[in-house]
Motif scaffolding. Structure first.
Motif, PDB file in Angstrom:
ATOM      1  N   LYS A  73      15.802 -36.288  13.921  1.00  9.07           N
ATOM      2  CA  LYS A  73      15.860 -37.747  13.768  1.00  9.07           C
ATOM      3  C   LYS A  73      14.458 -38.349  13.644  1.00  9.07           C
ATOM      4  N   LEU A  74      13.489 -37.748  14.318  1.00  9.50           N
ATOM      5  CA  LEU A  74      12.124 -38.278  14.306  1.00  9.50           C
ATOM      6  C   LEU A  74      11.416 -38.075  12.977  1.00  9.50           C
ATOM      7  N   GLU A  75      11.975 -37.260  12.100  1.00 10.57           N
ATOM      8  CA  GLU A  75      11.406 -37.090  10.754  1.00 10.57           C
ATOM      9  C   GLU A  75      11.268 -38.451  10.066  1.00 10.57           C
ATOM     10  N   ALA A  76      12.176 -39.364  10.359  1.00  7.32           N
ATOM     11  CA  ALA A  76      12.135 -40.702   9.755  1.00  7.32           C
ATOM     12  C   ALA A  76      10.942 -41.521  10.254  1.00  7.32           C
ATOM     13  N   TYR A  77      10.363 -41.111  11.375  1.00  7.26           N
ATOM     14  CA  TYR A  77       9.260 -41.864  11.984  1.00  7.26           C
ATOM     15  C   TYR A  77       7.934 -41.103  11.960  1.00  7.26           C
ATOM     16  N   LYS A  78       7.892 -39.995  11.247  1.00 11.81           N
ATOM     17  CA  LYS A  78       6.676 -39.179  11.275  1.00 11.81           C
ATOM     18  C   LYS A  78       5.558 -39.841  10.483  1.00 11.81           C
ATOM     19  N   LEU A  79       4.355 -39.693  11.023  1.00 13.33           N
ATOM     20  CA  LEU A  79       3.146 -40.134  10.339  1.00 13.33           C
ATOM     21  C   LEU A  79       2.527 -38.967   9.591  1.00 13.33           C
ATOM     22  N   ASP A  80       2.694 -37.764  10.164  1.00 11.13           N
ATOM     23  CA  ASP A  80       2.086 -36.576   9.573  1.00 11.13           C
ATOM     24  C   ASP A  80       2.691 -35.353  10.258  1.00 11.13           C
ATOM     25  N   THR A  81       2.492 -34.195   9.652  1.00  8.14           N
ATOM     26  CA  THR A  81       2.888 -32.926  10.258  1.00  8.14           C
ATOM     27  C   THR A  81       1.819 -31.892   9.959  1.00  8.14           C
ATOM     28  N   ASP A  82       1.801 -30.867  10.762  1.00  8.79           N
ATOM     29  CA  ASP A  82       1.029 -29.678  10.440  1.00  8.79           C
ATOM     30  C   ASP A  82       1.964 -28.491  10.647  1.00  8.79           C
ATOM     31  N   LYS A  83       1.426 -27.317  10.649  1.00  6.76           N
ATOM     32  CA  LYS A  83       2.263 -26.119  10.732  1.00  6.76           C
ATOM     33  C   LYS A  83       3.157 -26.109  11.975  1.00  6.76           C
ATOM     34  N   ASP A  84       2.632 -26.568  13.109  1.00  6.69           N
ATOM     35  CA  ASP A  84       3.349 -26.450  14.376  1.00  6.69           C
ATOM     36  C   ASP A  84       3.818 -27.761  14.996  1.00  6.69           C
ATOM     37  N   ASN A  85       3.285 -28.890  14.521  1.00  4.11           N
ATOM     38  CA  ASN A  85       3.525 -30.165  15.203  1.00  4.11           C
ATOM     39  C   ASN A  85       3.942 -31.274  14.246  1.00  4.11           C
ATOM     40  N   ILE A  86       4.516 -32.313  14.856  1.00  7.08           N
ATOM     41  CA  ILE A  86       4.838 -33.537  14.133  1.00  7.08           C
ATOM     42  C   ILE A  86       4.160 -34.685  14.874  1.00  7.08           C
ATOM     43  N   LEU A  87       3.526 -35.572  14.128  1.00 10.04           N
ATOM     44  CA  LEU A  87       2.906 -36.768  14.688  1.00 10.04           C
ATOM     45  C   LEU A  87       3.849 -37.925  14.404  1.00 10.04           C
ATOM     46  N   VAL A  88       4.332 -38.553  15.469  1.00 11.46           N
ATOM     47  CA  VAL A  88       5.325 -39.616  15.366  1.00 11.46           C
ATOM     48  C   VAL A  88       4.676 -40.957  15.683  1.00 11.46           C
ATOM     49  N   LYS A  89       5.038 -41.976  14.909  1.00 17.98           N
ATOM     50  CA  LYS A  89       4.522 -43.323  15.169  1.00 17.98           C
ATOM     51  C   LYS A  89       5.031 -43.821  16.516  1.00 17.98           C
ATOM     52  N   GLY A  90       4.373 -44.825  17.053  1.00 13.67           N
ATOM     53  CA  GLY A  90       4.851 -45.446  18.278  1.00 13.67           C
ATOM     54  C   GLY A  90       6.166 -46.154  17.997  1.00 13.67           C
ATOM     55  N   LEU A  91       7.202 -45.781  18.717  1.00 15.17           N
ATOM     56  CA  LEU A  91       8.533 -46.348  18.482  1.00 15.17           C
ATOM     57  C   LEU A  91       8.799 -47.545  19.377  1.00 15.17           C
ATOM     58  N   SER A  92       9.540 -48.497  18.843  1.00  9.79           N
ATOM     59  CA  SER A  92       9.960 -49.653  19.624  1.00  9.79           C
ATOM     60  C   SER A  92      11.084 -49.231  20.571  1.00  9.79           C
ATOM     61  N   LEU A  93      11.440 -50.101  21.488  1.00  8.72           N
ATOM     62  CA  LEU A  93      12.535 -49.823  22.407  1.00  8.72           C
ATOM     63  C   LEU A  93      13.831 -49.575  21.640  1.00  8.72           C
ATOM     64  N   SER A  94      14.123 -50.392  20.651  1.00  9.90           N
ATOM     65  CA  SER A  94      15.376 -50.210  19.900  1.00  9.90           C
ATOM     66  C   SER A  94      15.365 -48.897  19.115  1.00  9.90           C
ATOM     67  N   GLU A  95      14.198 -48.483  18.617  1.00  6.57           N
ATOM     68  CA  GLU A  95      14.110 -47.198  17.916  1.00  6.57           C
ATOM     69  C   GLU A  95      14.324 -46.037  18.890  1.00  6.57           C
ATOM     70  N   LEU A  96      13.763 -46.143  20.088  1.00  8.42           N
ATOM     71  CA  LEU A  96      13.999 -45.118  21.110  1.00  8.42           C
ATOM     72  C   LEU A  96      15.480 -45.040  21.440  1.00  8.42           C
ATOM     73  N   GLU A  97      16.086 -46.190  21.656  1.00  9.05           N
ATOM     74  CA  GLU A  97      17.514 -46.222  21.989  1.00  9.05           C
ATOM     75  C   GLU A  97      18.351 -45.625  20.857  1.00  9.05           C
ATOM     76  N   GLY A  98      17.913 -45.789  19.613  1.00  9.52           N
ATOM     77  CA  GLY A  98      18.611 -45.216  18.476  1.00  9.52           C
ATOM     78  C   GLY A  98      18.632 -43.699  18.507  1.00  9.52           C
ATOM     79  N   LEU A  99      17.645 -43.088  19.132  1.00  9.19           N
ATOM     80  CA  LEU A  99      17.617 -41.632  19.244  1.00  9.19           C
ATOM     81  C   LEU A  99      18.731 -41.106  20.169  1.00  9.19           C
ATOM     82  N   LEU A 100      19.224 -41.960  21.029  1.00 10.70           N
ATOM     83  CA  LEU A 100      20.275 -41.558  21.962  1.00 10.70           C
ATOM     84  C   LEU A 100      21.663 -41.567  21.331  1.00 10.70           C
ATOM     85  N   LYS A 101      21.780 -42.138  20.141  1.00  8.28           N
ATOM     86  CA  LYS A 101      23.098 -42.249  19.482  1.00  8.28           C
ATOM     87  C   LYS A 101      23.410 -41.032  18.679  1.00  8.28           C
TER      88      LYS A 101
END
Length: 116
Positions: free
Chosen positions: A88-116
């Motif tokens: 789900k966080l792919e939609a919020y990624k700023l960048d990736t490398d071989k092993d990691n994903i860099l995710v933007k700072g999410l709002s409260l509603s975006e965090l809550e959306g991850l629970l659905k």
């Protein structure tokens, strides 16, 4: 290179150095397999591993969780399966490398959306 090209370049460049690198935390109860959790905090750019793999005291960790922390609500708002959340966080990624994903700072509603 025109002005708009410069703006696009700056907008897409991710700053890995100023992002929070999520650290694994291990938890267990007697007679229960240990699990690993990473925290994702509201409004915080975060570096998360794409495919964590750990063992504790010789036991492979098979359960990974993402703990969602709200600054607005001053605490943990929930947890979810780590690998489902990474997809789900792919939609919020700023960048990736071989092993990691860099995710933007999410709002409260975006965090809550991850629970659905």
């Amino acid at each position: 290179m025109g002005l708009f090209d410069k703006l696009k370049k700056n907008k897409s460049s991710a700053d890995w150095n100023n992002a929070y690198k999520a650290n694994p935390h291990f938890y267990s109860k007697p007679d229960v397999d240990p699990f690993c959790a990473f925290a994702l905090t509201e409004d915080t750019e975060t570096i998360l591993p794409k495919a964590p793999h750990y063992a504790v005291e010789g036991k492979e960790i098979s359960e990974y969780k993402l703990m969602l922390v709200s600054i607005t609500k001053d605490g943990v708002i929930g947890s979810c399966n780590y690998f489902d959340a990474i997809r789900k966080l792919e939609a919020y990624k700023l960048d990736t490398d071989k092993d990691n994903i860099l995710v933007k700072g999410l709002s409260l509603s975006e965090l809550e959306g991850l629970l659905k």
